[in-house]
Structure formats: structure tokens, C-alpha cells
Design an enzyme around this catalytic site. Structure first.
Site, short mmCIF file in Angstrom:
data_model
loop_
_atom_site.label_atom_id
_atom_site.label_comp_id
_atom_site.label_asym_id
_atom_site.label_seq_id
_atom_site.Cartn_x
_atom_site.Cartn_y
_atom_site.Cartn_z
N LYS A 15 0.82 -1.21 0.00
CA LYS A 15 0.00 0.00 0.00
C LYS A 15 0.85 1.27 0.00
CE LYS A 15 -2.05 -1.40 3.69
NZ LYS A 15 -1.29 -2.65 3.78
N GLU A 94 -2.25 5.02 5.62
CA GLU A 94 -2.82 4.53 6.89
C GLU A 94 -4.21 5.11 7.14
OE1 GLU A 94 -1.39 2.08 8.18
OE2 GLU A 94 0.70 2.23 7.54
N GLN A 96 -7.00 3.83 7.54
CA GLN A 96 -7.85 3.15 8.53
C GLN A 96 -7.92 3.93 9.84
OE1 GLN A 96 -4.94 1.84 7.46
NE2 GLN A 96 -3.71 1.23 9.22
#
Length: 197
Positions: A15, A94, A96
Site C-alpha cells: 500500500k 494509513e 484506517q
């Protein structure tokens, strides 16, 4: 119309590497990006660090209660005034760790401000529960793309196993940034369930 993209995958699916490649692609074409990540992600301090060894400083960190749209507008305006540059894209690592409200603000940046937002993150935690930011991204993103990786057995990994001093654990706080004692391993459903029994 600009869009909100969520590119997700298990740990080690590339990612951060994909985000850095997207930034490079924009900049190679003389388009300017802003890169940010939530401040809760202390790994790499103020940098995005790919497991391949590539890293880059973020333009700004996002604090938990911050209005992301306002922060983005401020950063974009500063760059426009200082260097006469318009922002072509906002890249978030990041994702999330964003709050649901911050994800809604990402959609506003894309739709109302006309700037594409590419958010990268994991879907679920080590207990297979959604992160609030990921849940909201799955609900409202224009485009969803899974970045794939493999388990140690060779199957597609879809879960994130948490290890404490090398031992798999399945209880604890949702957020523990990997470091000296806590690490993570991408696992397929079969291997994940075997570890839980």
C-alpha cells in the site's frame, strides 16, 4: 468530477509503495500532490516508509479531531501562495486511522473541491474487525481496489495476525503500531483460523 478512492489490502500488500508510486507518477507529469497520514501512525515518524526501503516525508500529519478538509485547504493555499502550485491530488496513507468524519471530509475534498483523494489502508484489525475509517471508506468511496499479497502458505492473504514477541495474540487494543515487540503477519483465512484455535 473528482473521486474518492480506497485502496486496501492486508499488511505487506504494498500500500505505501503504491502511494509513493502514485505521487511519483503525478510529479513526473509536473502535477503537485499533498501527502498526509494520521498522527497516530508513529511508524516512520513524519515519513511514509515502504517495506521496500523507499520513504518520503508527509506534507502534514492529521490529528484525531482535526477537520481534514480545512487542513487540506490551508496546506494547499500555502503551497499556492509560496510556489504558485495547484494541488492535483491528496494522497493518504494509513487511512484506517481516520475518523468517519474525516473520511466524510475526504469525500467533500473530492466532490466539492474537485481534488481526487487516494486513501490507502487496511480493512480490518488483527481480530478481523473493521477500523472505523476503513468501514466508512468502504461505504462511501467511489472506487475500491484491493491490493493483494500472499500468506506464508501461498494462498491469498486477507487477515492481519498480530504477534507479541513472536507469539500470535487475539486480544488487546485495536491499534498497536508495529515495532520492537509487536509485529504483524498477513495470513489467509485458513492459517488465521488455525492460529486462533
Amino acid at each position: 468530477m473528482s473521486k474518492l478512492y480506497f485502496r486496501y489490502g492486508a499488511m505487506n500488500s504494498g500500500k505505501s509503495t503504491a502511494l509513493l508510486q502514485a505521487a511519483y507518477n503525478y510529479e513526473e507529469r509536473s502535477q503537485h500532490v499533498l501527502i498526509a497520514k494520521p498522527s497516530v501512525d508513529s511508524k516512520g515518524d513524519k515519513s511514509i516508509v515502504s517495506r521496500l526501503g523507499v520513504s518520503r516525508d508527509v506534507d502534514f500529519l492529521i490529528t484525531p479531531s482535526q477537520n481534514l478538509r480545512e487542513k487540506f485547504a490551508s496546506e494547499a493555499e500555502s503551497l499556492r501562495q509560496a510556489e504558485d502550485k495547484q494541488i492535483a491530488c491528496l494522497l493518504l496513507d494509513e487511512a484506517q486511522f481516520l475518523s468517519p468524519e474525516q473520511v466524510d471530509q475526504c469525500l467533500e475534498i473530492a466532490v466539492l473541491d474537485g481534488v481526487p483523494v487516494l486513501a490507502y489502508g487496511i480493512r480490518t484489525d488483527f481480530k478481523t474487525l473493521s477500523f472505523p475509517g476503513s468501514k466508512r471508506l468502504l461505504e462511501i468511496s467511489h472506487s475500491l481496489e484491493e491490493l493483494k499479497t500472499i500468506c506464508r502458505c501461498g494462498r491469498k492473504a486477507m487477515f492481519n495476525g498480530r504477534l507479541l514477541n513472536g507469539v500470535f495474540i487475539f486480544d488487546g487494543e485495536q491499534v498497536a503500531i508495529d515495532g520492537d515487540q509487536v509485529t504483524y503477519e498477513s495470513l489467509c483465512a485458513n492459517c488465521y483460523l488455525e492460529k486462533t484455535l
